[in-house]
Design an enzyme around this catalytic site. Structure first.
Site, PDB file in Angstrom:
ATOM      1  N   PHE A 168      11.806 -10.635  -9.821  1.00 61.45           N
ATOM      2  CA  PHE A 168      12.204 -10.106  -7.647  1.00 61.45           C
ATOM      3  C   PHE A 168      12.895  -9.269  -7.977  1.00 61.45           C
ATOM      4  O   PHE A 168      13.930  -8.216  -8.654  1.00 61.45           O
ATOM      5  CB  PHE A 168      13.233 -11.575  -7.879  1.00 61.45           C
ATOM      6  CG  PHE A 168      13.872 -11.005  -6.447  1.00 61.45           C
ATOM      7  CD1 PHE A 168      12.484 -11.722  -4.863  1.00 61.45           C
ATOM      8  CD2 PHE A 168      14.453 -10.857  -6.064  1.00 61.45           C
ATOM      9  CE1 PHE A 168      12.718 -12.419  -3.436  1.00 61.45           C
ATOM     10  CE2 PHE A 168      14.803 -10.191  -4.871  1.00 61.45           C
ATOM     11  CZ  PHE A 168      13.981 -10.750  -3.457  1.00 61.45           C
ATOM     12  N   ALA A 169      11.810  -7.797  -7.516  1.00 67.79           N
ATOM     13  CA  ALA A 169      11.738  -6.611  -6.973  1.00 67.79           C
ATOM     14  C   ALA A 169      12.065  -6.175  -5.932  1.00 67.79           C
ATOM     15  O   ALA A 169      11.172  -5.765  -4.928  1.00 67.79           O
ATOM     16  CB  ALA A 169      11.008  -5.721  -7.535  1.00 67.79           C
ATOM     17  N   LEU A 170      13.701  -5.944  -5.161  1.00 66.52           N
ATOM     18  CA  LEU A 170      13.475  -5.706  -3.848  1.00 66.52           C
ATOM     19  C   LEU A 170      14.456  -4.478  -4.207  1.00 66.52           C
ATOM     20  O   LEU A 170      14.162  -3.841  -3.166  1.00 66.52           O
ATOM     21  CB  LEU A 170      14.541  -7.585  -3.140  1.00 66.52           C
ATOM     22  CG  LEU A 170      14.726  -7.026  -1.751  1.00 66.52           C
ATOM     23  CD1 LEU A 170      14.460  -6.860  -0.853  1.00 66.52           C
ATOM     24  CD2 LEU A 170      16.105  -7.879  -1.432  1.00 66.52           C
ATOM     25  N   GLU A 180      16.904  -1.349  -4.748  1.00 67.25           N
ATOM     26  CA  GLU A 180      16.362   0.437  -4.772  1.00 67.25           C
ATOM     27  C   GLU A 180      17.970   0.771  -4.817  1.00 67.25           C
ATOM     28  O   GLU A 180      18.978   0.794  -4.284  1.00 67.25           O
ATOM     29  CB  GLU A 180      16.206   0.580  -3.655  1.00 67.25           C
ATOM     30  CG  GLU A 180      14.811   0.266  -3.205  1.00 67.25           C
ATOM     31  CD  GLU A 180      13.576   0.318  -1.843  1.00 67.25           C
ATOM     32  OE1 GLU A 180      14.186   0.945  -1.852  1.00 67.25           O
ATOM     33  OE2 GLU A 180      12.613  -0.385  -2.028  1.00 67.25           O
ATOM     34  N   PRO A 181      17.716   2.503  -5.397  1.00 63.26           N
ATOM     35  CA  PRO A 181      18.881   2.765  -5.882  1.00 63.26           C
ATOM     36  C   PRO A 181      20.053   3.001  -4.169  1.00 63.26           C
ATOM     37  O   PRO A 181      20.884   2.799  -4.951  1.00 63.26           O
ATOM     38  CB  PRO A 181      18.007   4.471  -6.521  1.00 63.26           C
ATOM     39  CG  PRO A 181      16.892   4.203  -6.720  1.00 63.26           C
ATOM     40  CD  PRO A 181      16.323   2.856  -5.700  1.00 63.26           C
ATOM     41  N   GLY A 182      18.928   3.323  -3.608  1.00 65.79           N
ATOM     42  CA  GLY A 182      19.987   3.133  -2.430  1.00 65.79           C
ATOM     43  C   GLY A 182      19.686   2.090  -0.853  1.00 65.79           C
ATOM     44  O   GLY A 182      20.546   2.609  -0.780  1.00 65.79           O
ATOM     45  N   SER A 217      22.359  -4.468  -0.173  1.00 61.16           N
ATOM     46  CA  SER A 217      22.349  -5.486   0.324  1.00 61.16           C
ATOM     47  C   SER A 217      21.938  -5.294   2.110  1.00 61.16           C
ATOM     48  O   SER A 217      21.010  -6.798   2.743  1.00 61.16           O
ATOM     49  CB  SER A 217      24.010  -6.289   1.722  1.00 61.16           C
ATOM     50  OG  SER A 217      24.745  -5.383   0.099  1.00 61.16           O
ATOM     51  N   GLU A 219      21.457 -12.172  -5.370  1.00 64.91           N
ATOM     52  CA  GLU A 219      21.638 -12.675  -4.084  1.00 64.91           C
ATOM     53  C   GLU A 219      22.825 -13.114  -3.298  1.00 64.91           C
ATOM     54  O   GLU A 219      22.947 -14.055  -3.259  1.00 64.91           O
ATOM     55  CB  GLU A 219      21.617 -14.098  -5.586  1.00 64.91           C
ATOM     56  CG  GLU A 219      19.954 -14.861  -4.988  1.00 64.91           C
ATOM     57  CD  GLU A 219      19.390 -13.726  -7.056  1.00 64.91           C
ATOM     58  OE1 GLU A 219      20.630 -13.739  -6.880  1.00 64.91           O
ATOM     59  OE2 GLU A 219      18.751 -14.186  -7.160  1.00 64.91           O
TER      60      GLU A 219
HETATM   61  C1  LIG Z   1      23.233  -7.419 -12.956  1.00 68.90           C
HETATM   62  C2  LIG Z   1      22.475  -7.584 -11.748  1.00 68.90           C
HETATM   63  C3  LIG Z   1      20.959  -8.101 -11.589  1.00 68.90           C
HETATM   64  C4  LIG Z   1      20.243  -7.967 -10.291  1.00 68.90           C
HETATM   65  N1  LIG Z   1      18.458  -8.451 -10.378  1.00 68.90           N
HETATM   66  C5  LIG Z   1      18.515  -8.002  -9.480  1.00 68.90           C
HETATM   67  C6  LIG Z   1      16.845  -8.789  -9.014  1.00 68.90           C
HETATM   68  O1  LIG Z   1      16.552  -9.076 -10.105  1.00 68.90           O
HETATM   69  N2  LIG Z   1      15.782  -7.773  -8.542  1.00 68.90           N
HETATM   70  C7  LIG Z   1      16.579  -7.328  -7.130  1.00 68.90           C
HETATM   71  O2  LIG Z   1      15.968  -6.812  -5.783  1.00 68.90           O
HETATM   72  N3  LIG Z   1      18.314  -7.014  -7.578  1.00 68.90           N
HETATM   73  C8  LIG Z   1      18.971  -7.262  -8.167  1.00 68.90           C
HETATM   74  N4  LIG Z   1      20.305  -6.902  -8.116  1.00 68.90           N
HETATM   75  C9  LIG Z   1      20.789  -5.894  -7.021  1.00 68.90           C
HETATM   76  C10 LIG Z   1      21.489  -6.638  -6.304  1.00 68.90           C
HETATM   77  O3  LIG Z   1      20.535  -8.036  -5.414  1.00 68.90           O
HETATM   78  C11 LIG Z   1      22.058  -6.090  -5.699  1.00 68.90           C
HETATM   79  O4  LIG Z   1      22.974  -5.146  -6.172  1.00 68.90           O
HETATM   80  C12 LIG Z   1      22.403  -6.992  -4.736  1.00 68.90           C
HETATM   81  O5  LIG Z   1      22.368  -7.000  -3.777  1.00 68.90           O
HETATM   82  C13 LIG Z   1      24.337  -5.957  -3.708  1.00 68.90           C
HETATM   83  O6  LIG Z   1      23.302  -3.916  -3.264  1.00 68.90           O
HETATM   84  P1  LIG Z   1      24.549  -3.260  -3.944  1.00 68.90           P
HETATM   85  O7  LIG Z   1      24.473  -3.194  -5.337  1.00 68.90           O
HETATM   86  O8  LIG Z   1      23.481  -2.056  -3.861  1.00 68.90           O
HETATM   87  O9  LIG Z   1      25.885  -2.643  -3.462  1.00 68.90           O
HETATM   88  P2  LIG Z   1      25.856  -2.314  -1.432  1.00 68.90           P
HETATM   89  O10 LIG Z   1      25.093  -3.227  -0.494  1.00 68.90           O
HETATM   90  O11 LIG Z   1      25.826  -0.816  -2.066  1.00 68.90           O
HETATM   91  O12 LIG Z   1      27.997  -3.244  -1.398  1.00 68.90           O
HETATM   92  C14 LIG Z   1      28.474  -2.658  -1.801  1.00 68.90           C
HETATM   93  C15 LIG Z   1      29.991  -3.540  -1.653  1.00 68.90           C
HETATM   94  O13 LIG Z   1      30.263  -3.127  -0.095  1.00 68.90           O
HETATM   95  C16 LIG Z   1      30.260  -4.748   0.517  1.00 68.90           C
HETATM   96  N5  LIG Z   1      29.192  -4.607   1.222  1.00 68.90           N
HETATM   97  C17 LIG Z   1      27.789  -4.198   1.792  1.00 68.90           C
HETATM   98  N6  LIG Z   1      27.696  -4.357   3.099  1.00 68.90           N
HETATM   99  C18 LIG Z   1      28.349  -5.189   3.888  1.00 68.90           C
HETATM  100  C19 LIG Z   1      29.102  -5.595   5.027  1.00 68.90           C
HETATM  101  N7  LIG Z   1      28.135  -5.849   6.542  1.00 68.90           N
HETATM  102  N8  LIG Z   1      30.341  -6.402   5.347  1.00 68.90           N
HETATM  103  C20 LIG Z   1      31.387  -6.281   4.102  1.00 68.90           C
HETATM  104  N9  LIG Z   1      30.923  -6.117   3.410  1.00 68.90           N
HETATM  105  C21 LIG Z   1      30.086  -4.930   2.511  1.00 68.90           C
HETATM  106  C22 LIG Z   1      29.260  -5.565  -1.021  1.00 68.90           C
HETATM  107  O14 LIG Z   1      29.404  -6.511  -0.901  1.00 68.90           O
HETATM  108  C23 LIG Z   1      30.039  -4.803  -2.177  1.00 68.90           C
HETATM  109  O15 LIG Z   1      30.581  -5.740  -2.435  1.00 68.90           O
HETATM  110  C24 LIG Z   1      20.822  -7.100  -9.511  1.00 68.90           C
HETATM  111  C25 LIG Z   1      22.050  -6.515 -10.053  1.00 68.90           C
HETATM  112  C26 LIG Z   1      22.580  -6.459 -10.744  1.00 68.90           C
HETATM  113  C27 LIG Z   1      23.950  -6.464 -10.913  1.00 68.90           C
END
Ligand SMILES: Cc1cc2nc3c(=O)[nH]c(=O)nc-3n(C[C@H](O)[C@H](O)[C@H](O)COP(=O)(O)OP(=O)(O)OC[C@H]3O[C@@H](n4cnc5c(N)ncnc54)[C@H](O)[C@@H]3O)c2cc1C
Lengths: 385, 85
Positions: A122-124, A126-128, A131, A359
């Site tokens: 599942f590839a959603l 990105e570096p930037g 959430s 998730e």
């Molecule tokens: C081991 C691992 C496996 C993963 N596997 C996948 C995968 O298979 N496919 C995929 O697509 N992604 C994957 N991910 C990525 C994961 O889905 C993201 O890390 C997640 O969605 C959070 O995004 P972010 O890391 O960019 O954090 P950010 O969105 O930058 O958030 C950083 C912090 O700010 C908080 N935050 C953000 N927005 C808000 C808001 N509106 N209000 C309050 N707090 C907020 C968050 O809760 C978090 O604590 C994986 C991540 C890890 C660590």
């Protein structure tokens, strides 16, 4: 403390449990250290039908209930969160195709995913972008009778080995979902190592450079890629992650009960100290609560009840935070041994932390669940309840 | 279930998303602003669960979900199709 299961569900759980004890639990630490999942164990999951458990029987799936999928994720999660993650991401993609794929996509892909002949990821993210999924920056440009993808994905669980990716991209400002095979020209895959948890899950960054895909790679309608396709996949993912956390809670409790019964300090086993027992109490109570929330989510999912979506969010939110608390206390109870790689509890701590981020992070669940609370309890007078 | 019944049921379900707003049967719910990330899925699941139909990829036009009238039309169309064959 046994969950209330029907005889068939109990039988399924017992067979998952035996399989995990025999083939997974004792090897998970080694996979964790090597940051690798041996292909043989993936084949074993496939042979037992675990990779297509709930997919429609018409497409070679098991046609089983969501509830037993949960029991499976719980047992596998007890042994190895990385392998549970494989079931999670693979079934997210299978579920999205079964839900919103075209007939042709279902006929082409579901039998391959159900048998495990092909592994999906599942590839959603990105570096930037994490959430705020609607804002993905990967672009899909219409070109002749297909699309051209450009952009990058990061943190893709099992991205190093998956055969096909469900990729999210903007096409003329409309979020879209596409099925992209790993061997398409313009797809580059780079391993990510050194993660805090689910270390064996062969995570990768993926780059798409002028990657040409056919028109029929689009899953669901243009514009509904995130609101419907990703939403269906993430809802399924939250469900198996929540159950995986029940497994982690159970593993923590089992490890701590054994350790505190043996380890002596101040002339008595650790379990004689009340402050230690308090941690055991919280672990046991939260394990029970998490399991009940997951069972409820599973029942609602099998009934196709719209309340299942919020119930799944709540189960994931509670179970992941409870698993992180339990794993932290499990390390505490094991003292220096807990900090070492000789005991599995430090693996549980990293794995549980990851479940609070993936998730939909705990903060995103808090936002969603509050919205649900306002939606359900709005304006109903006290005396009318 | 008559069309009126269906519409009442749909209106009852949608009311929770638009508190304090008296939704008209032809009112565009998407013009009322973003609800939340679960809304799209909840709405599809509600229609499937409460009316015993399956919403497929082809039905996923936003126009089919735009108003109480539109959803009632979708439900009737799906039911007629099922009954016919
Ligand atoms: C081991 C691992 C496996 C993963 N596997 C996948 C995968 O298979 N496919 C995929 O697509 N992604 C994957 N991910 C990525 C994961 O889905 C993201 O890390 C997640 O969605 C959070 O995004 P972010 O890391 O960019 O954090 P950010 O969105 O930058 O958030 C950083 C912090 O700010 C908080 N935050 C953000 N927005 C808000 C808001 N509106 N209000 C309050 N707090 C907020 C968050 O809760 C978090 O604590 C994986 C991540 C890890 C660590």
């Amino acid at each position: 403390m046994k969950p209330h299961l029907s005889p068939e569900q109990e039988e399924a759980r017992a067979s998952f449990r035996a399989f995990v004890d025999e083939e997974i639990a004792s090897r998970a630490d080694e996979w964790h250290r090597q940051e690798r999942t041996p292909p043989e164990i993936v084949r074993r999951l496939a042979e037992r039908g675990y990779l297509g458990w709930t997919l429609p029987t018409g497409f070679g799936g098991g046609g089983r209930h969501m509830l037993t999928l949960g029991l499976l994720a719980g047992e596998v999660g007890r042994g190895c969160s990385s392998l549970r993650s494989l079931i999670t991401v693979h079934s997210m993609v299978g579920h999205a195709i079964a839900r919103w794929g075209s007939r042709a996509q279902q006929a082409a892909w579901l039998p391959l995913l159900a048998s495990g002949a092909k592994i999906a990821a599942f590839a959603l993210s990105e570096p930037g972008v994490g959430s705020d999924a609607q804002s993905v920056e990967t672009r899909a440009r219409l070109d002749g009778d297909g699309y051209v993808l450009d952009g990058q994905k990061k943190w893709i669980t099992y991205g190093q080995v998956a055969d096909v990716f469900l990729v999210f991209a903007q096409c003329e400002g409309a979020p879209c979902a596409f099925l992209v095979e790993r061997n398409r020209p313009g797809v580059t895959i780079e391993p990510i190592t050194g993660l805090i948890g689910i270390k064996a899950s062969e995570t990768a960054a993926i780059r798409f450079t002028d990657c040409r895909i056919p028109a029929d790679a689009l899953v669901g309608r243009r514009g509904l890629g995130v609101s419907h396709v990703a939403a269906a996949a993430l809802d399924s993912g939250r469900y198996t992650v929540a159950w995986g956390c029940v497994g982690v809670l159970e593993a923590c409790l089992e490890a701590c009960v054994a350790y505190t019964s043996e380890r002596m300090q101040f002339g008595v086993p650790l379990k004689q100290h009340q402050l230690v027992r308090r941690m055991i109490t919280d672990m046991a109570t939260e394990l029970s609560a998490a399991r009940l929330l997951c069972l409820e989510a599973g029942r609602l999912r099998d009934a196709k009840d719209p309340a299942a979506i919020a119930a799944t969010s709540m189960a994931k939110y509670f179970a992941s935070t409870a698993a992180a608390r339990a794993a932290s206390n499990a390390v505490q109870i094991h003292g220096a041994n807990g900090c070492s790689s000789e005991y599995p509890v430090q693996r549980y701590l990293g794995d549980a932390k990851v479940t609070e981020i993936i998730e939909g992070s705990s903060q995103i669940q808090q936002i969603t669940i509050a919205e649900y609370a306002y939606q359900e309890y709005r304006g109903i007078p006290r005396n009318a309840r | 279930m008559t069309t009126e019944h269906s519409k009442a049921k749909i209106a009852g379900y949608l009311a929770r998303f638009f508190p304090g707003h008296d939704l008209r049967e032809d009112e565009d719910i998407f013009s009322l602003g973003f609800v939340n990330s679960m809304f799209a899925m909840q709405l599809v699941t509600f229609v499937e669960h409460d009316f015993g139909i399956t919403v497929e990829n082809e039905d996923l036009e936003l126009d089919n979900f735009r108003s109480i009238n539109a959803i009632a039309r979708l439900v009737e169309g799906k039911r007629a199709a099922t009954a016919a064959g």
